[in-house]
Design a protein around this motif. Structure first.
Motif, short mmCIF file in Angstrom:
data_model
loop_
_atom_site.label_atom_id
_atom_site.label_comp_id
_atom_site.label_asym_id
_atom_site.label_seq_id
_atom_site.Cartn_x
_atom_site.Cartn_y
_atom_site.Cartn_z
N VAL A 111 -2.88 3.04 6.99
CA VAL A 111 -3.01 4.05 5.94
C VAL A 111 -1.64 4.50 5.45
O VAL A 111 -1.48 4.90 4.30
CB VAL A 111 -3.84 5.25 6.43
N ARG A 112 -0.62 4.42 6.32
CA ARG A 112 0.73 4.80 5.91
C ARG A 112 1.27 3.78 4.91
O ARG A 112 0.85 2.62 4.90
CB ARG A 112 1.66 4.86 7.13
N ARG A 156 1.84 5.42 -1.80
CA ARG A 156 1.27 6.70 -2.24
C ARG A 156 0.82 6.63 -3.68
O ARG A 156 -0.30 7.05 -4.02
CB ARG A 156 2.32 7.80 -2.04
N ARG A 197 0.87 -1.17 0.00
CA ARG A 197 0.00 0.00 0.00
C ARG A 197 0.92 1.23 0.00
O ARG A 197 1.69 1.43 0.93
CB ARG A 197 -0.91 0.00 1.22
N ALA A 231 -2.05 5.36 -0.08
CA ALA A 231 -1.47 5.50 1.25
C ALA A 231 -1.06 6.94 1.50
O ALA A 231 -0.74 7.69 0.58
CB ALA A 231 -0.27 4.57 1.41
N VAL A 232 -1.04 7.32 2.78
CA VAL A 232 -0.70 8.69 3.18
C VAL A 232 0.46 8.64 4.15
O VAL A 232 0.35 8.05 5.24
CB VAL A 232 -1.91 9.40 3.83
N GLU A 233 1.58 9.25 3.80
CA GLU A 233 2.80 9.15 4.60
C GLU A 233 2.63 9.66 6.02
O GLU A 233 3.18 9.10 6.97
CB GLU A 233 3.93 9.92 3.92
N ALA A 234 1.88 10.73 6.20
CA ALA A 234 1.75 11.36 7.52
C ALA A 234 0.59 10.81 8.34
O ALA A 234 0.29 11.32 9.42
CB ALA A 234 1.59 12.87 7.36
N ALA A 235 -0.08 9.78 7.87
CA ALA A 235 -1.26 9.27 8.56
C ALA A 235 -0.89 8.68 9.92
O ALA A 235 0.17 8.06 10.09
CB ALA A 235 -1.94 8.21 7.70
N VAL A 236 -1.78 8.86 10.89
CA VAL A 236 -1.57 8.27 12.22
C VAL A 236 -1.82 6.77 12.17
O VAL A 236 -1.10 5.99 12.81
CB VAL A 236 -2.52 8.94 13.24
N ASP A 237 -2.82 6.34 11.42
CA ASP A 237 -3.17 4.93 11.30
C ASP A 237 -2.10 4.19 10.51
O ASP A 237 -1.84 4.52 9.35
CB ASP A 237 -4.52 4.81 10.60
#
Length: 269
Positions: free
Chosen positions: A211-212, A154, A152, A202-208
């Motif tokens: 999701v990262r 970006r 997963r 995916a999101v690099e700065a995600a807390v979960d």
């Protein structure tokens, strides 16, 4: 005890001298991990050649994964990590750095090979493995898969280029893995058999952590409900359930916090 599904076919093998990959769990307590995965996936364990803190998981006589206990004094994440086979660990590590990835450890000589722990430019951790001695391990039975991978990330297209250049995917050289863009995902096939899926979002700065950007190890099982129940009874937890084309994927957390997936999907493609 549920075990992996012997009917699952078509995926690239992760054992034997020509295997494109190997999966390893970094954990804090080796005995706890062995008990949990024995009950949930039906594995047995034997001491490895890397010391008292390393064991190899087996299904029958086939090795399926490595489990390595690390001290909490070391800043190493508790996680499942894929290690991709390379011809030269030094060359591959240099390629990671040249493409804005990070080499955290290695190349180090370990047992019958040389290993590297790295991360891609979006932060997903992975390993490189150069085998320096012939493998004595039997390959997985024909038509059988014990694990496959999903990245997963970006942007699947960008990630496919990064890994393709580091690992010689789609290079045309004999034995290399092929890459196909199918819908919104990238499918990696080795020897005609699917090894991994790469998906965007995916999101690099995600807390979960789900999701990262991360590599997810997926184990096919015969009875998804029974496997989830066994994990919960033995100290694990259900984190996420996703139903899509081809079946259901469930993300679990083991007692030490490592995330992995079990699935009734018949193929990683």
């Amino acid at each position: 005890m549920t075990g992996s599904d012997p009917r699952t076919a078509s995926a690239a093998p992760l054992t034997g001298s020509a295997a494109p990959c190997w999966v390893t769990l970094m954990t804090r307590n080796l005995e706890t991990a062995e008990r949990f995965y024995a009950q949930v996936l039906g594995w047995s364990f034997r001491p490895g050649r890397l010391g008292a803190d390393y064991a190899v998981a087996y299904r029958g006589e086939v090795p399926v994964a490595g489990v390595f206990a690390v001290s909490s004094a070391y800043h190493v994440a508790v996680a499942w990590t894929p290690y991709f086979a390379v011809d030269d660990a030094d060359v591959a590590a240099a390629r990671v750095r040249e493409r804005s990835g990070t080499v955290a450890v290695g190349p180090l000589t370990l047992g019958k090979g040389r290993g590297v722990l790295a991360s891609d430019r979006d932060g997903a951790s992975f390993g490189l493995w150069e085998r320096t001695e012939a493998s004595a391990s039997p390959p997985a039975p024909a038509g059988h898969a014990h694990a496959w991978l999903r990245l997963r990330t970006r942007n699947a297209f960008d990630a496919a280029i990064f890994y393709g250049e580091v690992l010689d995917w789609a290079s045309g050289r004999p034995g290399c893995c092929d890459v196909a863009y199918e819908g919104d995902e990238v499918i990696v096939r080795c020897g005609g058999h699917p090894l991994a899926r790469i998906s965007s979002g995916a999101v690099e700065a995600a807390v979960d952590p789900l999701v990262r950007p991360h590599w997810q190890v997926q184990f096919p099982v015969a009875d998804l409900g029974a496997t989830v129940s066994a994990a919960e009874r033995h100290g694990g937890a259900l984190v996420e359930e996703r139903t899509g084309f081809g079946g259901t994927e469930v993300t679990l957390r083991d007692p030490d916090g490592a995330l992995f997936a079990v699935t009734d999907v018949r193929s990683p493609a």
